[in-house]
Write a protein that holds these residues in place. Sequence first.
Motif, PDB file in Angstrom:
ATOM      1  N   ALA A 108      37.716  -9.249  -2.120  1.00  0.00           N
ATOM      2  CA  ALA A 108      38.169  -8.761  -0.816  1.00  0.00           C
ATOM      3  C   ALA A 108      39.654  -8.394  -0.876  1.00  0.00           C
ATOM      4  N   ILE A 109      40.455  -9.263  -1.478  1.00  0.00           N
ATOM      5  CA  ILE A 109      41.906  -9.038  -1.514  1.00  0.00           C
ATOM      6  C   ILE A 109      42.271  -7.862  -2.424  1.00  0.00           C
ATOM      7  N   ILE A 110      41.702  -7.833  -3.622  1.00  0.00           N
ATOM      8  CA  ILE A 110      42.073  -6.731  -4.526  1.00  0.00           C
ATOM      9  C   ILE A 110      41.438  -5.415  -4.064  1.00  0.00           C
ATOM     10  N   GLY A 111      40.296  -5.510  -3.365  1.00  0.00           N
ATOM     11  CA  GLY A 111      39.688  -4.306  -2.779  1.00  0.00           C
ATOM     12  C   GLY A 111      40.607  -3.709  -1.726  1.00  0.00           C
ATOM     13  N   ALA A 112      41.179  -4.580  -0.890  1.00  0.00           N
ATOM     14  CA  ALA A 112      42.099  -4.107   0.152  1.00  0.00           C
ATOM     15  C   ALA A 112      43.315  -3.413  -0.474  1.00  0.00           C
ATOM     16  N   ALA A 113      43.773  -3.933  -1.604  1.00  0.00           N
ATOM     17  CA  ALA A 113      44.969  -3.375  -2.264  1.00  0.00           C
ATOM     18  C   ALA A 113      44.633  -2.191  -3.171  1.00  0.00           C
ATOM     19  N   SER A 126      47.331 -11.175   5.211  1.00  0.00           N
ATOM     20  CA  SER A 126      47.467 -11.657   6.590  1.00  0.00           C
ATOM     21  C   SER A 126      46.505 -12.815   6.832  1.00  0.00           C
ATOM     22  N   ASN A 127      45.242 -12.622   6.502  1.00  0.00           N
ATOM     23  CA  ASN A 127      44.256 -13.699   6.596  1.00  0.00           C
ATOM     24  C   ASN A 127      42.994 -13.307   5.831  1.00  0.00           C
ATOM     25  N   VAL A 128      42.184 -14.312   5.559  1.00  0.00           N
ATOM     26  CA  VAL A 128      40.900 -14.116   4.877  1.00  0.00           C
ATOM     27  C   VAL A 128      39.860 -14.899   5.662  1.00  0.00           C
ATOM     28  N   ASP A 129      38.679 -14.329   5.805  1.00  0.00           N
ATOM     29  CA  ASP A 129      37.576 -15.049   6.442  1.00  0.00           C
ATOM     30  C   ASP A 129      36.380 -14.957   5.509  1.00  0.00           C
ATOM     31  N   GLU A 181      42.025 -25.720   3.205  1.00  0.00           N
ATOM     32  CA  GLU A 181      43.392 -26.110   2.857  1.00  0.00           C
ATOM     33  C   GLU A 181      43.761 -25.599   1.463  1.00  0.00           C
ATOM     34  N   ARG A 182      42.850 -25.815   0.521  1.00  0.00           N
ATOM     35  CA  ARG A 182      43.072 -25.393  -0.867  1.00  0.00           C
ATOM     36  C   ARG A 182      43.213 -23.869  -0.958  1.00  0.00           C
ATOM     37  N   LEU A 183      42.302 -23.152  -0.283  1.00  0.00           N
ATOM     38  CA  LEU A 183      42.307 -21.688  -0.342  1.00  0.00           C
ATOM     39  C   LEU A 183      43.530 -21.107   0.364  1.00  0.00           C
ATOM     40  N   THR A 184      43.917 -21.729   1.483  1.00  0.00           N
ATOM     41  CA  THR A 184      45.089 -21.268   2.225  1.00  0.00           C
ATOM     42  C   THR A 184      46.336 -21.420   1.360  1.00  0.00           C
ATOM     43  N   GLU A 185      46.387 -22.515   0.609  1.00  0.00           N
ATOM     44  CA  GLU A 185      47.510 -22.754  -0.299  1.00  0.00           C
ATOM     45  C   GLU A 185      47.527 -21.688  -1.406  1.00  0.00           C
ATOM     46  N   LEU A 186      46.361 -21.370  -1.962  1.00  0.00           N
ATOM     47  CA  LEU A 186      46.288 -20.400  -3.058  1.00  0.00           C
ATOM     48  C   LEU A 186      46.618 -18.981  -2.594  1.00  0.00           C
ATOM     49  N   VAL A 187      46.172 -18.623  -1.389  1.00  0.00           N
ATOM     50  CA  VAL A 187      46.346 -17.259  -0.890  1.00  0.00           C
ATOM     51  C   VAL A 187      47.704 -17.087  -0.188  1.00  0.00           C
ATOM     52  N   GLY A 188      48.242 -18.191   0.356  1.00  0.00           N
ATOM     53  CA  GLY A 188      49.514 -18.108   1.074  1.00  0.00           C
ATOM     54  C   GLY A 188      49.344 -17.526   2.466  1.00  0.00           C
ATOM     55  N   ALA A 189      48.131 -17.605   3.012  1.00  0.00           N
ATOM     56  CA  ALA A 189      47.809 -17.115   4.358  1.00  0.00           C
ATOM     57  C   ALA A 189      46.548 -17.853   4.804  1.00  0.00           C
ATOM     58  N   PRO A 190      46.283 -17.885   6.124  1.00  0.00           N
ATOM     59  CA  PRO A 190      45.106 -18.621   6.588  1.00  0.00           C
ATOM     60  C   PRO A 190      43.789 -18.115   5.986  1.00  0.00           C
ATOM     61  N   VAL A 191      43.006 -19.041   5.466  1.00  0.00           N
ATOM     62  CA  VAL A 191      41.667 -18.719   4.955  1.00  0.00           C
ATOM     63  C   VAL A 191      40.673 -19.576   5.731  1.00  0.00           C
ATOM     64  N   SER A 192      39.700 -18.956   6.366  1.00  0.00           N
ATOM     65  CA  SER A 192      38.667 -19.738   7.055  1.00  0.00           C
ATOM     66  C   SER A 192      37.365 -19.658   6.276  1.00  0.00           C
ATOM     67  N   VAL A 193      36.650 -20.757   6.272  1.00  0.00           N
ATOM     68  CA  VAL A 193      35.383 -20.851   5.542  1.00  0.00           C
ATOM     69  C   VAL A 193      34.283 -21.234   6.539  1.00  0.00           C
ATOM     70  N   LYS A 194      33.244 -20.421   6.579  1.00  0.00           N
ATOM     71  CA  LYS A 194      32.098 -20.719   7.423  1.00  0.00           C
ATOM     72  C   LYS A 194      30.868 -20.831   6.522  1.00  0.00           C
ATOM     73  N   ALA A 195      29.843 -21.532   7.004  1.00  0.00           N
ATOM     74  CA  ALA A 195      28.630 -21.671   6.203  1.00  0.00           C
ATOM     75  C   ALA A 195      27.421 -21.374   7.057  1.00  0.00           C
ATOM     76  N   THR A 196      26.402 -20.799   6.423  1.00  0.00           N
ATOM     77  CA  THR A 196      25.140 -20.582   7.115  1.00  0.00           C
ATOM     78  C   THR A 196      24.009 -20.734   6.111  1.00  0.00           C
TER      79      THR A 196
END
Length: 162
Positions: free
Chosen positions: A50-55, A95-98, A117-132
């Motif tokens: 997602a991140i490298i695709g955006a860039a 900016s953020n990742v979901d 918490e771990r992902l937010t630290e690695l990315v340096g921006a809020p990362v939210s994780v949802k499950a289904t």
Amino acid sequence: MIRIGQGIDIHRFSDDPARPLILGGVRFDDGAGLVGHSDADAVIHAIIDAIIGAAGLGDIGMLFPDDDPTLAGADSSSLLGEAMRRVHEMGWKVSNVDCTVVLERPKLAPRRAEMQERLTELVGAPVSVKATRAEGLGAIGRAEGILCVAVALIQRADEEEC
Ligand code: MG
């Protein structure tokens, strides 16, 4: 200027009960892990795409080829770190990742805060994780593997927060 990217990754469960299960940089100790050239962390792989695709940096296989022997068993957290370095080098910040993880097992809820918490630290921006769950449908519903979908918003590092 903002850009959006999306990433999808899927890995099947290993038959080897000793294979560690790593999701979002967090190790789960209930059951076998996922098959892959690296540590097979499908959550981090979807986030990288997602991140490298955006860039406009291509896809994870271009940055980290799965036939590169130096990447065998690689810690996906360090691959994400390297992807972030390249994205920053191009003048972008995240900016953020979901992300949404589709799986039957393990239960993510008890470890969700830790993953975020771990992902937010690695990315340096809020990362939210949802499950289904896949409600028994298809390979994911039969618990043969795990699928993760992620979206990332990035912006120029020299511009005000949007
Ligand atoms: Mg992958």
